[in-house]
Motif scaffolding. Sequence first.
Motif, PDB file in Angstrom:
ATOM      1  N   ARG A  83       0.688  -1.344  -0.073  1.00 19.04           N
ATOM      2  CA  ARG A  83      -0.146   0.126   0.291  1.00 19.04           C
ATOM      3  C   ARG A  83       0.213   1.211  -0.335  1.00 19.04           C
ATOM      4  N   GLN A  86       2.159   1.508  -3.744  1.00 17.15           N
ATOM      5  CA  GLN A  86       1.306   2.156  -4.482  1.00 17.15           C
ATOM      6  C   GLN A  86       0.798   3.300  -4.203  1.00 17.15           C
ATOM      7  N   GLU A 109      -3.764  -2.584 -12.747  1.00 15.90           N
ATOM      8  CA  GLU A 109      -5.474  -2.972 -11.429  1.00 15.90           C
ATOM      9  C   GLU A 109      -5.030  -3.900 -10.485  1.00 15.90           C
ATOM     10  N   SER A 112      -4.119  -2.142  -7.166  1.00 13.08           N
ATOM     11  CA  SER A 112      -4.879  -0.342  -7.366  1.00 13.08           C
ATOM     12  C   SER A 112      -3.939   0.387  -7.589  1.00 13.08           C
TER      13      SER A 112
END
Length: 389
Positions: A83, A86, A109, A112
């Motif tokens: 995360r 990203q 995709e 994310s």
Amino acid sequence: MGEALPEPQASGSLEGIRVVELGQLIAGPFCGQLLGDMGAEVVKIEPPGAGDPMRAWGQGERPTWWRVIARNKYSVAADLKTRPGQELVRRLAGQADILIENFRPGTLEKWSLDPAELMAGNPRLIVVRVSGYGQFGPYAARAGFGGIAEAMGGWRKIVGERDRPPARMGISIGDTLAATYGCMGALAALHERSKSGRGQLVDVALYESVLQVMEGLIPEWAIAGHKRERTGSTLPGIAPSNVYSCRDGEFLIGANQDSVFVRLCAAMKRPDLATDERYRSHAARGRNQQELDRVINAWTRQFKVAELESLMIEHGVPAGRILDAEDMLADPHFAAREAIVTVEDPELGPVPMQGAFPKLTRTPSRVRRPAPSVVGQDTDEIRQRWLGD
């Protein structure tokens, strides 16, 4: 006397354009290299630790390919499977003009990082997506590499000797063609954005990039029933245009045009060949190609390459030596045009490499900074300048 050329500016044509490069290996990074050479600020996202596999590609104990493909770039470390990584990419994409990626369709995709969502957050963003088979179609989800694209696009079928298996060109032509078309698409999208204010997707398939340069291969079969095959160093029906033997190497001569063939015959002191019914026209030379090649090859074998080159220059016949890297580094024409430049690398010292191209008079492309030697070395700087962190 022509007008004096304007003084070149320090920065390239794409000064002020920001690029985020998510790709790895060749196709995505070469696209980033081209944009960086033109003056764009390219931020390369690398996985922490080993970084892009290109860092270890090439010959010798200390591979140098990375120094070419990563020049003019900043390295930012981010794990796209996490995360925090990203989120960093999303924020950088919000400040970017172009984002490049060359993962298998669906990968962004899954992480994310859906381009549609990135573009919703930054409507001016142009996303260049390079993949083996494109973003849609029956094969889209397949893994694809440049060599597979060369096979599917028709290249491998026609490269090599007729009685041997299809050959590889010797460079990653499928990847570099796709990267070049990706760069071309990005530039076209930038131009359109100047009118609409909106970015768009650039969908580049490796196999279609190869297909684009296959000349008349498709209509020749569909209309004339002619299927191109492997022909080695010859171009069927185009003669003389081949590699010929000298006493100390090989030499390429292209004299298939009628007027040029006459000049070649004069250099050979064989004016009779120019009036011989077998060779007097383009079509006739094509029909008797092998016989004509034998005649020319028997003549060229009398000379050293340098002697033959002088003769061809004297008679205005297009011809040239077959150079390797050592030859190029010693060639005065390469030096005069800065086709090869030397970049000071923090680890290796002076590194000769191909210069930026094509050449623009007012806003020339150039190598402004060496490839980042350490993964993530520019993370703090980019976060501060782009994001204000």
